[in-house]
Every structure is written in structure tokens, then in C-alpha cells.
Design an enzyme around this catalytic site. Structure first.
Site, PDB file in Angstrom:
ATOM      1  CG  ASP A 110      -0.215   0.054   2.559  1.00 16.92           C
ATOM      2  OD1 ASP A 110       0.908  -0.140   2.352  1.00 16.92           O
ATOM      3  OD2 ASP A 110      -0.852   0.423   3.510  1.00 16.92           O
ATOM      4  NE  ARG A 169      -4.487   1.801   2.309  1.00 15.08           N
ATOM      5  CZ  ARG A 169      -4.724   0.265   1.894  1.00 15.08           C
ATOM      6  NH1 ARG A 169      -4.658  -0.643   2.766  1.00 15.08           N
ATOM      7  NH2 ARG A 169      -5.239  -0.014   0.756  1.00 15.08           N
ATOM      8  N   PRO A 190       7.803  -5.695   5.535  1.00 15.07           N
ATOM      9  CG  PRO A 190       5.166  -5.895   5.718  1.00 15.07           C
ATOM     10  CD  PRO A 190       6.582  -6.416   6.186  1.00 15.07           C
ATOM     11  CE1 TYR A 227       2.311  -4.280   7.077  1.00 14.49           C
ATOM     12  CE2 TYR A 227       1.714  -1.937   7.550  1.00 14.49           C
ATOM     13  CZ  TYR A 227       2.255  -2.932   6.735  1.00 14.49           C
ATOM     14  OH  TYR A 227       2.229  -2.972   5.333  1.00 14.49           O
TER      15      TYR A 227
END
Length: 720
Positions: free
Chosen positions: A53, A283, A387, A291
Site C-alpha cells: 500500500d 489509508r 513490509p 501492522y
């Protein structure tokens, strides 16, 4: 499996195996340059949610370079327009009483390192814009072919000509049901993708019973394996992954949070006292990605004997006896429950759960990125890491952004095959730097935090130093942006005459002629003004990704120093001559600037000089007599509407009397800087003679002067 003599055969210049971001970027480059290409993927479904993302500054610059103003479709720069642009990151850790508290707020991206900041948008949208751009650049001839599974690969090691179809790949058409990875719990997730050590077994079941009509033998000049961390291509090439994998397991969820946590719309790194760590990524729309470090993860004890396959060289000496993570036991609720514990005393609930996954932290890199300069691997196929630093999709795309134009130049017969070797030497250094950064960052993130003044609190004196974590993040942000990838000397990079600059905030080699431009790195973009119309341009927007090299001549202040204009005119004869680098490497009948484009950026006020006062090579006419108005710029002055001060000479550290000549590669990296003299022009010629192929005996079809060619800006521009 049927005999290859009974199945369909086909030919293509480049075959891309894997339609993730890395494969898409390669396909985008090749479509833009007009290279016959196929891209296949074993999955039947596209990604519409979840997965990667984060978009770093350099990726957004690259997207913009494929998004010219004249394109009337949803171009790649939609990502910047639609994504959530993150401005700051907040650090939370225990205070002296062990209670969660905000420690600091800092900018999320290094200020002024780029005109773009780190942004967040889900991968499905990015792939949609890739698909649209590839379709338009290729006239609809390139699209992802699904579901096709590669079965075998063979390289002709004796192939001498770079245009030989030296690679054969046998592929099999799959049933859609077979090509759709299993899901857990009915909610879109990436668990199968994250723990798919048995994918080969899954996809290859019943292959011996397949009908011959399901197979195709593809002959390719070059093959790219962009097929993920468990890359089939890498395994066929016999290339290992070197590194280690930890026993840290993290969960990921995309939700709309319902919470009283005050920084939920900022990027946050949260270290709790006893309940692990959380990273918050705000987002697009009102969604947030979390996370979460998972403290307890069930294991499948029956797989303990196979632990080496999925654990690698793990830090935990007991990990190999625990067995494989039982992915079926990982649920969104278990992940969010852990987040609730980590974020106490703040409350956390949620709605609109759209995706989740879990993964183990590990850092690995392949020792080689190609075989015989015919088959290449990129992205997760050659480097894997956690990530949380937002690097996976970005570095993967930047791998093939590096490789794509080189494949195009070789397939077009414009450059020697030797340039393909620079892909490994340039990108393996980036991969190793990434692994080193991620190794330190992820362990500090996953570690239990040290409590300030812990000597006063019995039993709390050990743990990760949060000041060190903060320092690592700050130091790593410059690297993570992707803007300082530094390529060493090669046939495509010439740092001769450059030197490290004392007291500069970043390492690098700088030419004294352009003292603020690091050789081998991407050219920083600043404003310039069109000489013909005074339109302000971000200079990078005049260097779009279309496969062409740029030679940028900075003649200095041609008004204050008339001898500089005289020198510029003295360049006209050698640059217009048939043997000049502008003409020698351009096929006959092609547009004069379709391989190497020459730009002039002077340091006089725009109104003090006239467009037609510049030499012909800077304002050439095409086969219809149309003048190139967009190759001459004023590098100093002010914009009319905003009064923004323009001084690109100061930005680049170029003296307004001495000037300079700069060579910029198709990927925007500065290849060479030479002096603004006849000798400097000769150095430019020597640069291209090292790897380009003489085109004076090569011709493309003669152009029809009666045709309506307004679509020439969208069609491939390289050597046409």
C-alpha cells in the site's frame, strides 16, 4: 506432458512471468518503447484490495514520468491524486511509569527531498492504472494473460546475436478454479501468499493429465521472472536466497477504526510495555492499516521436520522444532485483539474490515539477478524483507524501472547487450542496502522497549532503546524514499572527474561543474521556464520515461556573457553533422530526437534573449517542417502567476559563466557531467560510443507526410 512438437509455439521479444508491481513496471516500460512483450500470471484473479500500500517519493516521481499532460486516460499519476498523502509520523512508547505516551512527531518524509511525499493507496488501484497505461501505450497489444503457469525453461547459452530467441518457456493454461489460491475464513486475505512454501505443489497438481491444447511453447529473446518471493524462475535458474528469517510474526488488517487514540490519522510507531508493537498507516478515504506484532501464533507440529523450507536461517534456535505457522488459526479478531492490548489505555474497535494477512520477518537477497543476460529476476524474486518500512512494492518497481529501458534499447538494436549486465550491478547494491536497513529497523520495531529511567523500576532495565529506533528511522528515511539510489561507474555511468563533497549531508560523487548534482543518482527536479511561452515546468516533466537519453546543455548566462552564446552556436555544425551522436545512433527516417534528445537550459532572463537567436540544433524541424519549440528553457527568472523564483543553476550548482553539459539516462539518473566546451561535447560523444550501435545504415519506414499523426505523443517515441 505432451511432446513439444505437438503444441502451439509463439515468439516475443520479452516474456514477463508474474503480474505484480515489478512485472507491471517492466511491461509499462516495454509498451512505452514499442517492444513486443507478453506478461503472464498463474493467478486467475487480479488484486483489488490489500497487499502492498505504500508509495515512496521516487515511485511517485516515476509514475509522473509516465503521465504526460497530453494523455487523456487515467495515467499513473492518479496515485498521487487519489492516495492518502502522509505528512508526519508519531512515535509512542512507555513513559517513566510504563504508560503509553507520545514521544515525538516528525515529518514522515525528508523535507524537500522530492516534490512528492510518502503516500498510501492499495495495490489493486495501482495495478489498474498500470493496465490502462500499458493498454494505451501498446495499442491494446499487451495485457496480462491469466492464468498461465510456467512449466519449463531452457536457455540457449550459445546464442551469439542479441536478437536471437534464446529462451524457450513452456507454459500451461490452468483452470480458473485451480489458479485461485485458497482463502481462510471467507474474508479477502493474503495468508496463502504469505506462507505459500507449497505453491509449486499446489499449482502443478494434475499436470501430467493436462491436454496438449493447454500448453504453449513461447520463444523469447529475454525473460523476466517477477514472480514473487517463492519465484519459480529463480528456482529454475538455480539461484539461492541468502540471509535469514526471524521468528517474529506480524498480522495486518485494513479497517475503519473506531477509537479514541489521538493520532489515528497519522502514521504511528507504537511500542507497548508488554504487549508488542503496532504500526498505524492511515489509508485513503477513512481506512487505516494496522501492522500488529503477534505474541502467540499456533504451530502445525506435524510440519516441524520441514521447518527449513519455510523458516530459513532463523534467529530462534528453537524455531525449527516448532513447525509451520498454522495460518488457519490467524483471524482478523485475533490480530485486532492483540492491537487492543498494545494500544491500552486507548480503546479500539472497527468496522469495514476489507483485508488481512500475516507474515514472518526475514531478510534475504539473491547473489545473482540474471543468467547469461537472457533471464532476469526482479522484486521479491531476488530480495525479501519486512513490509513496515514501505519498501517492498517500491524497490520491486524500481528494479524493473532500471531494467526496462535497457531491455528496450537492446531489443530495438540501439545498444549493445552488455548494458544488461549493469542491471545486476546497480540493483544488487540497492537490495543489500535495503536488507541491512530492514534488518536493523525490523528488530528494533519488534523488540520490547526500554523504559526510561528503568533503574528505578526493578526488572525493566533491558529492551530496545527507543532513541536508537528513532535515529534509525530518521537515517533510513532518506534511503527509504528511493531518491538516493546511487549507481556506480559502468558503461552507463561515468563518474570520472567527480569527487565526494566535504561537509555534504549525504554521501555521493559530485562534479565540480554541477556541484549539487550527485553523479549516478536521479536528477532532482526544479522549475524551469519555457523560452517560447514562459510556461513553468518541473524540469523532470520535460524528461518523460519514453526510452530516450537526454543531453542537457547549460550554456550559462548568454546575455551577460555573449561568448557563451557564440560557443553554443559553434556546437551547431558538429551536432547537426551525420556523424554526431545525435544522428549516428538514430535510424534514418526516424524523428531527429527519438533516441537522444538535446535540451538547452540557459541562465539569462527569458525576455533578454529570443527563441530564434538560438542555434538550429536546439530548434530543429521534423519531416513536416514543424519546429521543436520545447527544447529551450530559461533556468532563471520568475513565474508570472505565483512569482516563484526560478534558479535551476543554483539548484544544480552550475556556474552561470562556466556552464556544463549533462547526460541523463532514460531512467532519470545522471550519467555524466562534462564542461561546456568542444572537448566536453567530445566526452559526450565518447560516452555514447561505448555502448550504442551505429544506426546510419538502419532505416525505419519513411513517414507519410499526408497522414494525420497527432497521436504521435502517445505512441512509442523510441527510434520511430
Amino acid at each position: 506432458m505432451p511432446s513439444t512438437s505437438t503444441i502451439k509455439e509463439s515468439y516475443t521479444d520479452v516474456l514477463i512471468i508474474g503480474a505484480g508491481p515489478s512485472g507491471y513496471m517492466a511491461a509499462l516500460w516495454l509498451a512505452r518503447c514499442g517492444i513486443p512483450t507478453r506478461i503472464i500470471d498463474k493467478r486467475s484473479n487480479e488484486i483489488f484490495t490489500g497487499q502492498a500500500d505504500g508509495l515512496q517519493s521516487r515511485s511517485l516521481e516515476i509514475f509522473k514520468s509516465f503521465s504526460e499532460d497530453c494523455f487523456d486516460w487515467a495515467t499513473m499519476d492518479q496515485a498521487w491524486k487519489v492516495a492518502n498523502q502522509m505528512e508526519e509520523i508519531c512515535f509512542w512508547s512507555p513513559d517513566e511509569e510504563g504508560e503509553l505516551a507520545r514521544k515525538s512527531r516528525i515529518p514522515d518524509s525528508i523535507p524537500n527531498i522530492s516534490r512528492f511525499t510518502e503516500s498510501v493507496i492499495h495495490q489493486g488501484k495501482i495495478e489498474k492504472w498500470f493496465t490502462e497505461s500499458i493498454k494505451n501505450f501498446s495499442g491494446g497489444s499487451i495485457e496480462v494473460e491469466r492464468p498461465l503457469l510456467p512449466v519449463s525453461i531452457k536457455i540457449d547459452e550459445n546464442a551469439k546475436d542479441q536478437q536471437d530467441y534464446a529462451v524457450e518457456v513452456l507454459v500451461r493454461k490452468l483452470d480458473d478454479d485451480l489458479a485461485r489460491p485458497e482463502q481462510y475464513g471467507g474474508i479477502a486475505n493474503g495468508l496463502y501468499r504469505a506462507f505459500d512454501g507449497d505453491q509449486d505443489k499446489f499449482y502443478n497438481q494434475n499436470i501430467d493429465d493436462a491436454d496438449k491444447k493447454d500448453f504453449e511453447l513461447i520463444h523469447a529473446k529475454y525473460v523476466l521472472g517477477a514472480d514473487g518471493a517463492h519465484s519459480w524462475v529463480r528456482k529454475q535458474l538455480g539461484i539461492d536466497m541468502e540471509g535469514e528469517q526471524t521468528d517474529f510474526v506480524w498480522g495486518v488488517v485494513d479497517i475503519v477504526p473506531i477509537t479514541d487514540f489521538p493520532d489515528v490519522r497519522s502514521r504511528c510507531a507504537i511500542h507497548s510495555k508488554d504487549s508488542g508493537s503496532v504500526m498505524i498507516i492511515p489509508r485513503e478515504n477513512d481506512m487505516v492499516r494496522l501492522y500488529i506484532q503477534l505474541k502467540e501464533v499456533d504451530r502445525d507440529v506435524e510440519t516441524a521436520g520441514d521447518a527449513r523450507e519455510f523458516m530459513g536461517n532463523c534467529d530462534d534456535p528453537k524455531a525449527k522444532t516448532k513447525g509451520r505457522i498454522d495460518r488457519s488459526k490467524i483471524t482478523p479478531e485475533s490480530i485486532i485483539n492483540q492491537a487492543r492490548e498494545s494500544m491500552k489505555p486507548y480503546k479500539l474497535d472497527y468496522t469495514n474490515l476489507t483485508w488481512y494477512t500475516a507474515y514472518q520477518i526475514g531478510q534475504r537477497v539473491s547473489p545473482n539477478f540474471h543468467r547469461h543476460s537472457r533471464v532476469f529476476i526482479a522484486g521479491d524474486a531476488c530480495h525479501t524483507h519486512s513490509p513496515k518500512a514501505g519498501q517492498g512494492m517500491n524497490v520491486s518497481m524500481q528494479d524493473t524501472y532500471n531494467l526496462g529501458f535497457k531491455l528496450a534499447l537492446v531489443c530495438k538494436g540501439l545498444a549493445k547487450q552488455d548494458i544488461l549486465q549493469t542491471y545486476e550491478s546497480e540493483r544488487i547494491k540497492v537490495a543489500r542496502d535495503l536488507i541491512a536497513f530492514d534488518h536493523k529497523f525490523s528488530r528494533l520495531f519488534s523488540g520490547k522497549p526500554m523504559i526510561p529511567n528503568a533503574a528505578m523500576l526493578e526488572g525493566e532495565a533491558t529492551g530496545s532503546n527507543m532513541d536508537e529506533f528513532h535515529s534509525v528511522f530518521l537515517h533510513g528515511s532518506r534511503f527509504a524514499s528511493g531518491t538516493i539510489s546511487d549507481y556506480d561507474n559502468s558503461s552507463l555511468i561515468n563518474k570520472v572527474g567527480g569527487a565526494t563533497r566535504e561537509g555534504h549531508e549525504e554521501d555521493g560523487v559530485f562534479s565540480p561543474l554541477a556541484s549539487k548534482v550527485p553523479l549516478g543518482r536521479r536528477l532532482f527536479s526544479d522549475w524551469a521556464l519555457g523560452q517560447i511561452d514562459h510556461r513553468p515546468w518541473h524540469f523532470a516533466d520535460r524528461l518523460p520515461s519514453d526510452g530516450r537519453f537526454r543531453v542537457v546543455i547549460f550554456p550559462g548566462d548568454v546575455k551577460q556573457y555573449p561568448e557563451n552564446m557564440e560557443k553554443l552556436h559553434s556546437f551547431n555544425e558538429p551536432l547537426m553533422a551525420p556523424e554526431s551522436f545525435l544522428n549516428r545512433y538514430t535510424p534514418r527516417n526516424a524523428f531527429f530526437n527519438s533516441v537522444i534528445e538535446c535540451l538547452v537550459v540557459h541562465a539569462s532572463l527569458r525576455n533578454d534573449v529570443e527563441f530564434y537567436g538560438f542555434p538550429e540544433f536546439a530548434r530543429r524541424k521534423d519531416y513536416r517542417g514543424r519546429v521543436d519549440y520545447w527544447s529551450i528553457f530559461a533556468g532563471v527568472g520568475k513565474t508570472h502567476n505565483t512569482s516563484t523564483k526560478v534558479d535551476i543553476y543554483s539548484t544544480y550548482g552550475i556556474d552561470k559563466k562556466a556552464g556544463a553539459i549533462m547526460v541523463v539516462r532514460p531512467d532519470g539518473h545522471v550519467a555524466q557531467v562534462s564542461e561546456y566546451t568542444g572537448e566536453g561535447l567530445k566526452q559526450v560523444c565518447d560516452y555514447f560510443s561505448g555502448f550504442m550501435i551505429d544506426q546510419r545504415e538502419i532505416a525505419v519506414p519513411e513517414k507519410d507526410v499526408t497522414s494525420y499523426d497527432s497521436d504521435r505523443f502517445e505512441k512509442p517515441r523510441l527510434a520511430v
